[in-house]
Write an enzyme that holds these catalytic residues in place. Structure first.
Site, PDB file in Angstrom:
ATOM      1  N   HIS A  72      -0.454   0.232  15.399  1.00 22.52           N
ATOM      2  CA  HIS A  72       0.618   0.554  14.455  1.00 22.52           C
ATOM      3  C   HIS A  72       1.986   0.118  14.989  1.00 22.52           C
ATOM      4  O   HIS A  72       2.939   0.046  14.239  1.00 22.52           O
ATOM      5  CB  HIS A  72       0.672   2.063  14.189  1.00 22.52           C
ATOM      6  CG  HIS A  72      -0.365   2.548  13.226  1.00 22.52           C
ATOM      7  ND1 HIS A  72      -1.680   2.196  13.310  1.00 22.52           N
ATOM      8  CD2 HIS A  72      -0.260   3.355  12.137  1.00 22.52           C
ATOM      9  CE1 HIS A  72      -2.353   2.780  12.316  1.00 22.52           C
ATOM     10  NE2 HIS A  72      -1.513   3.483  11.593  1.00 22.52           N
ATOM     11  N   ILE A  79      -0.873  -6.991   9.894  1.00 24.24           N
ATOM     12  CA  ILE A  79      -0.541  -8.375   9.511  1.00 24.24           C
ATOM     13  C   ILE A  79      -1.639  -9.333   9.949  1.00 24.24           C
ATOM     14  O   ILE A  79      -1.771 -10.413   9.388  1.00 24.24           O
ATOM     15  CB  ILE A  79       0.820  -8.881  10.050  1.00 24.24           C
ATOM     16  CG1 ILE A  79       0.769  -9.139  11.551  1.00 24.24           C
ATOM     17  CG2 ILE A  79       1.962  -7.997   9.617  1.00 24.24           C
ATOM     18  CD1 ILE A  79       1.891 -10.033  12.053  1.00 24.24           C
ATOM     19  N   GLU A 118       0.839  -1.198   0.000  1.00 20.62           N
ATOM     20  CA  GLU A 118       0.000   0.000   0.000  1.00 20.62           C
ATOM     21  C   GLU A 118       0.877   1.252   0.000  1.00 20.62           C
ATOM     22  O   GLU A 118       1.716   1.406   0.892  1.00 20.62           O
ATOM     23  CB  GLU A 118      -0.911  -0.025   1.242  1.00 20.62           C
ATOM     24  CG  GLU A 118      -1.940  -1.150   1.167  1.00 20.62           C
ATOM     25  CD  GLU A 118      -2.427  -1.626   2.535  1.00 20.62           C
ATOM     26  OE1 GLU A 118      -2.115  -0.982   3.554  1.00 20.62           O
ATOM     27  OE2 GLU A 118      -3.111  -2.670   2.570  1.00 20.62           O
ATOM     28  N   GLN A 155       1.794  -2.341   5.667  1.00 21.14           N
ATOM     29  CA  GLN A 155       2.087  -0.943   6.009  1.00 21.14           C
ATOM     30  C   GLN A 155       2.403  -0.709   7.490  1.00 21.14           C
ATOM     31  O   GLN A 155       3.296   0.053   7.825  1.00 21.14           O
ATOM     32  CB  GLN A 155       0.918  -0.079   5.577  1.00 21.14           C
ATOM     33  CG  GLN A 155       1.225   1.389   5.536  1.00 21.14           C
ATOM     34  CD  GLN A 155       0.179   2.135   4.734  1.00 21.14           C
ATOM     35  OE1 GLN A 155      -0.997   2.124   5.074  1.00 21.14           O
ATOM     36  NE2 GLN A 155       0.594   2.758   3.652  1.00 21.14           N
ATOM     37  N   PHE A 156       1.640  -1.352   8.369  1.00 24.28           N
ATOM     38  CA  PHE A 156       1.930  -1.281   9.807  1.00 24.28           C
ATOM     39  C   PHE A 156       1.698  -2.662  10.406  1.00 24.28           C
ATOM     40  O   PHE A 156       0.852  -3.426   9.929  1.00 24.28           O
ATOM     41  CB  PHE A 156       1.043  -0.245  10.508  1.00 24.28           C
ATOM     42  CG  PHE A 156       1.454   1.163  10.245  1.00 24.28           C
ATOM     43  CD1 PHE A 156       2.497   1.749  10.949  1.00 24.28           C
ATOM     44  CD2 PHE A 156       0.809   1.905   9.264  1.00 24.28           C
ATOM     45  CE1 PHE A 156       2.885   3.061  10.688  1.00 24.28           C
ATOM     46  CE2 PHE A 156       1.191   3.213   9.006  1.00 24.28           C
ATOM     47  CZ  PHE A 156       2.234   3.794   9.719  1.00 24.28           C
ATOM     48  N   GLU A 177      -4.636  -6.473   2.824  1.00 23.90           N
ATOM     49  CA  GLU A 177      -3.383  -7.130   3.219  1.00 23.90           C
ATOM     50  C   GLU A 177      -3.378  -8.616   2.889  1.00 23.90           C
ATOM     51  O   GLU A 177      -2.345  -9.175   2.522  1.00 23.90           O
ATOM     52  CB  GLU A 177      -3.121  -6.917   4.711  1.00 23.90           C
ATOM     53  CG  GLU A 177      -2.735  -5.491   5.079  1.00 23.90           C
ATOM     54  CD  GLU A 177      -3.927  -4.538   5.151  1.00 23.90           C
ATOM     55  OE1 GLU A 177      -5.080  -5.034   5.157  1.00 23.90           O
ATOM     56  OE2 GLU A 177      -3.715  -3.317   5.199  1.00 23.90           O
ATOM     57  N   LEU A 227      -6.063  -1.692  -1.275  1.00 25.10           N
ATOM     58  CA  LEU A 227      -5.857  -1.807   0.168  1.00 25.10           C
ATOM     59  C   LEU A 227      -6.460  -3.113   0.691  1.00 25.10           C
ATOM     60  O   LEU A 227      -7.652  -3.168   0.988  1.00 25.10           O
ATOM     61  CB  LEU A 227      -6.493  -0.593   0.873  1.00 25.10           C
ATOM     62  CG  LEU A 227      -6.027  -0.298   2.292  1.00 25.10           C
ATOM     63  CD1 LEU A 227      -6.404   1.119   2.676  1.00 25.10           C
ATOM     64  CD2 LEU A 227      -6.581  -1.284   3.308  1.00 25.10           C
TER      65      LEU A 227
END
Lengths: 324, 325
Positions: free
Chosen positions: B129, B87, B29, B82-83, B60, B58
């Site tokens: 995050h 995950i 992303e 991304q963060f 994951e 977007l």
């Protein structure tokens, strides 16, 4: 109507009868404890055999757990299908040049793999297509939407083939979605969506050929919903009488893809009951030969399993081998 | 050698490998045009084109699944999540599909994928995050886990991870991205996976850490030195494979150890390290091996995170407890 020669029509019938016989035998082998988990396929030969037949051997198959026939007709030796069922790793050792992945257990995960495979084809400028299979239940998974959306966004050569057999194990399609059809879900991803009669193998072949042609020409992905029925329970540990009526099962038996296509071929003078009997014998002999080969395959070991985790077995795993 | 911060070092590693191997792809992303929310991939799309470095929709799980599918076709994907909290959406694809591909296919297919993700607290970021989720990964068979603590290691470990033929979960501590610059070797510099680094030699106690906690441990070691305690600090670099030999060699010398992790205390990397120390070095120990870790709560983003995270003072306290046992 797909443009098939008489020989090709007969080959499709041959594969469907072979698959039905294999399924009958597999159910028995399961009861005898000679196979492990087995998901029966009878009733779905039209969707399974037809969709695979419409592709070339260079195209890539990402199956769900019930889709062993597509793998075998795409080139996976039958004894490896049996080994997979028995939990033997060699079952998943797809021979070089056979373009398939192993059956997927996590419902929907393979949809994303096919999307990645298709992106690989596009990046390499290869005119190949990926096809992936799931069921009506799988069409409710997040991965189903994510995969189609990626394929739409990247315009990928992939076919999402949903075999809607009316039940996700026991849950009926009416409880699965309020959408008018699964095919409608393609709209949200900006890809083609078509709904076909999955009990008509020629309709299946036509739809997949068309989708593959569009994909090869750069036209992107298609979602195909093929309405079908599994004559048997979900698996050998499921009791379908608890959620389906006898009447419903009988009604679907009338639409048996083997009977329908067989009658059509008989009317053209291309098939007879003797042909069916001959193919059944051939299939039985092949199943016997391949189950023996599966049973004679060298047994798996825990040490071998440990060595299959990484390219080079790291020290901690090397140490753990000592216990076995 | 050039001076780089960790972000620059990671970008340098990605560039070296994108240049060297046309099979390397980089996606996720916002990684393309702007180069990711931390600019770790800035300029790479301009240099290597949209076919090699690209933004995805977007999702994951699809990013992970795309990587697995591409891996079966001979590509070497680097997928950015991304963060770290995101995950969770990709756990099946990372920890099941990628991690089991070699086993499931009896070696016919493999997944040479790097799943990059920023993690780690202390930067006042949003909820989910900055958690430390390496414990989920180390319990998963079939995936390697890398956590660099400095720019040079980040580059060398990243290149090794990209070249590795098995999936690697590569965790980049947010608080180290721009914390400091250091000398980073140019070109194809590699640091092997599974080799720890003794970053400070000592003789009284071993402090085992990884990621940002290596620096917290060094600060603690400085404090301990003021009281005449000589602490050895080990930077693990990779959690799977774990370099237990370096840990054992150190304990044979110091006879005492503590393990520091930012993650919650229970069942994490520290617990595993202590279990292995018990198996291999218990007769060399003069005291129980203690853990300095976050408490078993959710990670409290922003407001009280500095109080939650392990500090040099907590490490010093644990070290003294061990020394006085």
């Amino acid at each position: 109507m797909p443009n098939l020669t008489d020989e090709q029509l007969k080959e499709v019938m041959y594969r469907m009868v072979f698959t039905r016989t294999w399924d009958d035998r597999a159910v028995n082998l399961g009861r005898q404890g000679r196979l492990g988990f087995y998901a029966p396929v009878s009733g779905q030969e039209g969707t399974m055999v037809g969709s695979e037949y419409a592709l070339t051997k260079e195209d890539f198959v990402c199956p769900g757990y019930r889709d062993m026939p597509q793998l075998v007709w795409h080139g996976l030796p039958l004894y490896q299908a049996f080994l997979y069922s028995r939990g033997h790793q060699h079952g998943g050792q797809i021979p070089e040049g056979v373009n398939v992945l192993m059956p997927q257990i996590i419902i929907g995960a393979q949809i994303l793999h096919a999307t990645g495979v298709a992106m690989g084809f596009k990046l390499k400028n290869e005119k190949r297509v990926a096809i992936t299979y799931t069921g009506d239940g799988g069409s409710s998974e997040g991965d189903f939407y994510e995969g189609m959306n990626f394929a739409g966004s990247f315009k990928l050569p992939v076919i999402y083939f949903v075999q809607n057999n009316g039940y996700a194990i026991t849950t009926p399609f009416a409880k699965q979605t309020a959408a008018q059809s699964i095919a409608h879900k393609a709209l949200a991803a900006g890809i083609r969506g078509v709904k076909i009669d999955g009990m008509d193998v020629l309709a299946v072949i036509s739809a997949v050929q068309e989708a593959a042609e569009i994909a090869r020409e750069g036209g992107g992905a298609t979602l195909i919903e093929a309405v079908t029925y599994r004559f048997r329970p979900h698996s050998m540990s499921d009791d379908a009488t608890k959620y389906r009526t006898k009447e419903e099962e009988q009604e679907w038996t009338l639409r048996d893809p083997l009977v329908r296509f067989g009658k059509y071929l008989e009317s053209k003078g291309l098939w007879s009951e003797e042909d069916t009997a001959r193919v059944k014998e051939e299939a039985k002999a092949a199943v016997n030969e391949h189950i023996k080969k599966a049973e004679q395959t060298e047994k798996m070991t825990v040490a071998g399993l440990i060595d299959s985790m990484f390219e080079t077995t790291p020290p901690h795993l090397e140490e753990q081998k000592a216990d076995f | 050698m050039a001076q780089m911060n960790m972000i620059e070092a990671i970008k340098d590693a990605l560039r070296v490998e994108l240049k060297r191997d046309p099979g390397v792809l980089l996606f996720g992303e916002d990684v393309g045009k702007v180069g990711g929310v931390f600019r770790a991939t800035e300029g790479l799309q301009a240099e290597f084109g949209e076919q090699r470095v690209f933004d995805t929709p977007l999702a994951e799980s699809a990013i992970g699944g795309l990587a697995v599918g591409l891996a079966t076709q001979g590509f070497r994907p680097i997928a950015e999540i991304q963060f770290v909290g995101f995950i969770y959406e990709a756990l099946d694809q990372m920890f099941v599909q990628a991690a089991r591909l070699r086993y499931r296919s009896g070696g016919r297919y493999n997944a040479p994928i790097v799943f990059r993700t920023p993690f780690g607290g202390g930067v006042k970021a949003a909820e989910l995050h900055t958690d430390s989720l390496e414990g989920l990964a180390i319990q998963t068979p079939g995936i390697k886990v890398v956590v660099p603590s400095n720019p040079a290691d980040a580059k060398g470990l990243m290149i090794s991870a990209i070249r590795d033929n098995d999936p690697v979960f590569f965790m980049e501590h947010l608080n180290l991205y721009r914390a400091f610059k250091d000398e980073v070797p140019e070109g194809e510099y590699t640091v092997p996976l599974g080799k720890a680094n003794v970053v400070r030699e000592g003789k009284d106690i071993t402090i085992i850490a990884y990621g940002l906690m290596v620096h917290t441990a060094i600060k603690a070691a400085d404090e301990l030195a003021k009281n005449g305690v000589s602490a050895e600090v080990i930077d693990l670099r990779t959690l799977v494979p774990l370099d237990i030999d370096t840990i054992v060699a150190s304990i044979q010398k110091t006879n005492r150890a503590i393990v520091v992790q930012e993650a919650q205390k229970t069942s994490g990397a520290a617990a595993e390290i202590i279990a292995q120390i018990n198996e291999k070095a218990i007769l060399h120990l003069e005291a129980p091996v203690l853990r300095v870790a976050g408490p078993d709560t959710v990670y409290p983003f922003a407001l009280i995170e500095d109080a939650w995270l392990p500090t040099p003072a907590r490490i010093v306290k644990a070290a003294n407890q061990t020394l006085q046992f």
